[in-house]
Design a protein around this motif. Structure first.
Motif, PDB file in Angstrom:
ATOM      1  N   THR A   1       0.850  -1.183   0.000  1.00  0.00           N
ATOM      2  CA  THR A   1       0.000   0.000   0.000  1.00  0.00           C
ATOM      3  C   THR A   1       0.887   1.235   0.000  1.00  0.00           C
ATOM      4  O   THR A   1       2.071   1.163   0.344  1.00  0.00           O
ATOM      5  CB  THR A   1      -0.938   0.006   1.214  1.00  0.00           C
ATOM      6  OG1 THR A   1      -1.909   1.052   1.073  1.00  0.00           O
ATOM      7  CG2 THR A   1      -0.170   0.241   2.510  1.00  0.00           C
TER       8      THR A   1
ATOM      9  N   VAL B   1       3.292  -4.779   3.235  1.00  0.00           N
ATOM     10  CA  VAL B   1       2.477  -4.944   4.440  1.00  0.00           C
ATOM     11  C   VAL B   1       2.251  -6.425   4.688  1.00  0.00           C
ATOM     12  O   VAL B   1       1.949  -7.183   3.757  1.00  0.00           O
ATOM     13  CB  VAL B   1       1.124  -4.233   4.301  1.00  0.00           C
ATOM     14  CG1 VAL B   1       0.276  -4.456   5.548  1.00  0.00           C
ATOM     15  CG2 VAL B   1       1.316  -2.746   4.059  1.00  0.00           C
TER      16      VAL B   1
ATOM     17  N   THR C   1      -6.875  -7.717   4.662  1.00  0.00           N
ATOM     18  CA  THR C   1      -5.718  -6.876   4.369  1.00  0.00           C
ATOM     19  C   THR C   1      -6.114  -5.611   3.626  1.00  0.00           C
ATOM     20  O   THR C   1      -5.595  -4.525   3.906  1.00  0.00           O
ATOM     21  CB  THR C   1      -4.685  -7.675   3.553  1.00  0.00           C
ATOM     22  OG1 THR C   1      -4.217  -8.773   4.345  1.00  0.00           O
ATOM     23  CG2 THR C   1      -3.510  -6.807   3.162  1.00  0.00           C
ATOM     24  N   GLU C   2      -7.046  -5.728   2.673  1.00  0.00           N
ATOM     25  CA  GLU C   2      -7.495  -4.538   1.949  1.00  0.00           C
ATOM     26  C   GLU C   2      -8.162  -3.549   2.895  1.00  0.00           C
ATOM     27  O   GLU C   2      -7.959  -2.338   2.789  1.00  0.00           O
ATOM     28  CB  GLU C   2      -8.468  -4.949   0.833  1.00  0.00           C
ATOM     29  CG  GLU C   2      -7.832  -5.772  -0.270  1.00  0.00           C
ATOM     30  CD  GLU C   2      -6.715  -5.021  -0.976  1.00  0.00           C
ATOM     31  OE1 GLU C   2      -6.836  -3.794  -1.164  1.00  0.00           O
ATOM     32  OE2 GLU C   2      -5.710  -5.663  -1.337  1.00  0.00           O
TER      33      GLU C   2
ATOM     34  N   ASN D   1      -5.441  -1.915   4.912  1.00  0.00           N
ATOM     35  CA  ASN D   1      -4.709  -0.922   4.121  1.00  0.00           C
ATOM     36  C   ASN D   1      -5.405   0.428   4.166  1.00  0.00           C
ATOM     37  O   ASN D   1      -4.753   1.479   4.230  1.00  0.00           O
ATOM     38  CB  ASN D   1      -4.576  -1.393   2.671  1.00  0.00           C
ATOM     39  CG  ASN D   1      -3.521  -2.473   2.510  1.00  0.00           C
ATOM     40  OD1 ASN D   1      -2.703  -2.702   3.404  1.00  0.00           O
ATOM     41  ND2 ASN D   1      -3.533  -3.146   1.375  1.00  0.00           N
TER      42      ASN D   1
END
Length: 381
Positions: free
Chosen positions: A130, A139, A339-340, A343
């Motif tokens: 990211t 990340v 994870t998205e 971010n």
């Protein structure tokens, strides 16, 4: 005799013969938590102690006070936790102090908490990248505890491989979830060994196909001019959401509308059919069936893709390149949605940084989402 010298820690005097020597001339003002938004100070009357042996005069200590900042320990902690959870200026406004003081307190305490921090990988991790502080950063998140493992200053293969090898010192990693990044795949294989299961998550595959479908739509009218081309572009923009939607999610009216336009655009129709077939890999009952479908599709790939199908052809080739990792999804149906989402949270920290360096953004992320602080306290401030 006065209290023992433990009341005056830090003094070089090692004698035990202390006597009272009156009180300080003025009470010491110590900043405390604000009362009803007004600056609040505690005026502490301190005793002075005199050592008969070395003739030194010392002041009585003040428990619960940060002498370096002349404030109570509870205010110091409140400011630090607010700095973790907010931009420095917001934390300063909340506690009625300067932003410079907030930053100083944050750096002091964060250095103590993160100074000996050593990230460690669990059985299942997700890796991604990211943009933070103006650059792409690697990340790594833990999918078992749903926490941040670490953020690296870059996403270079050498950096990623070294991190994965060091953080897997206990050899616990069994599954790595990632996007279709070949550098990450190779780094994970080198650092973690061939027995680790690498899974390309469904979100990134579907996202790549949708972006390719949109590019194919634009390519249909590329270079065309005039009123007819303008009208055609407008019609294709109108159906753009339908091109990205799965067939089974459309209403009958939407399907009729889309089918009517695709009827006269063969390349766009073929791109859409390929997109549907590749997305459909995730709707089959087993990895064997998905592998068989993918093999049939690949056998029908043209040697030279038409212009309007080139974006979809590129995405299809990428899918076949990662066929093993994509089909591993059937063993571990885990994606990178966590994870998205994380971010986005890391980028919110970066959005309020106002010139703060990457190290500070990383420190805030680790403290908030790495399990280094109690979440309930962060939510309170």
């Amino acid at each position: 005799m006065a209290d023992p010298p433990s009341l005056v820690p830090g003094t070089r005097c090692s004698h035990a013969r202390f006597t009272r020597s009156g009180r300080t001339s003025k009470p010491t003002p110590i900043r405390d938590r604000r009362l009803e938004l007004a600056p609040t100070f505690l005026l502490i009357d301190r005793r002075r102690l005199h050592c008969k042996d070395c003739d030194s005069v010392l002041s009585e200590r003040m428990p619960g006070v940060e002498l370096g900042h002349e404030m109570t320990r509870r205010l110091y902690d409140d400011i630090f936790h607010a700095a973790v959870n907010r931009p420095y200026q917001d934390a300063a406004n909340l506690h009625g102090v300067s932003a410079d003081l907030v930053e100083t307190i944050f750096r002091e305490h964060a250095r103590d908490l993160i100074g000996d921090f050593a990230p460690e990988l669990s059985e299942m991790v997700a890796i991604d990248e990211t943009v933070l502080a103006g650059q792409m950063r690697f990340v790594c998140n833990c999918l078992v505890t749903r926490t941040l493992v670490d953020i690296l200053p870059d996403k270079q293969p050498v950096t990623v491989e070294h991190f994965l090898r060091q953080a897997n010192r206990n050899g616990r990693v069994r599954v790595v979830v990632q996007d279709m990044n070949d550098h990450y795949r190779k780094a994970a294989q080198k650092a973690l060994g061939p027995e680790v299961l690498i899974v390309v998550d469904r979100y990134h595959v579907v996202d790549a196909l949708n972006r390719a479908m949109n590019a194919s739509r634009v390519a249909v009218t590329a270079g065309k001019t005039g009123p007819l081309a303008t009208a055609e572009k407008a019609n294709l923009r109108k159906i753009a959401p339908l091109l990205l939607r799965n067939r089974r999610e459309m209403t009958r009216a939407q399907w009729v509308e889309l089918k009517e336009i695709l009827k006269s655009k063969e390349d766009l129709r073929n791109a859409w059919l390929l997109k549907e077939a590749l997305k459909g890999l995730y709707g089959l009952k087993s990895a064997e069936r998905a592998a068989a479908r993918l093999a049939r599709l690949e056998a029908r790939f043209p040697k030279r893709w038409p212009a309007a199908m080139r974006p979809m052809g590129k995405a299809a080739r990428m899918v076949t390149k990662f066929r093993v990792e994509i089909l591993n999804w059937y063993q571990v149906q885990q994606d990178n949605s966590f994870t998205e989402a994380m971010n986005n949270r890391y980028q919110l920290i970066d959005a309020g940084r106002a010139g703060v360096q990457f190290e500070t953004v990383r420190a805030k992320a680790l403290l908030r989402y790495g399990g280094l602080l109690d979440q309930w306290y962060l939510d309170r401030v």
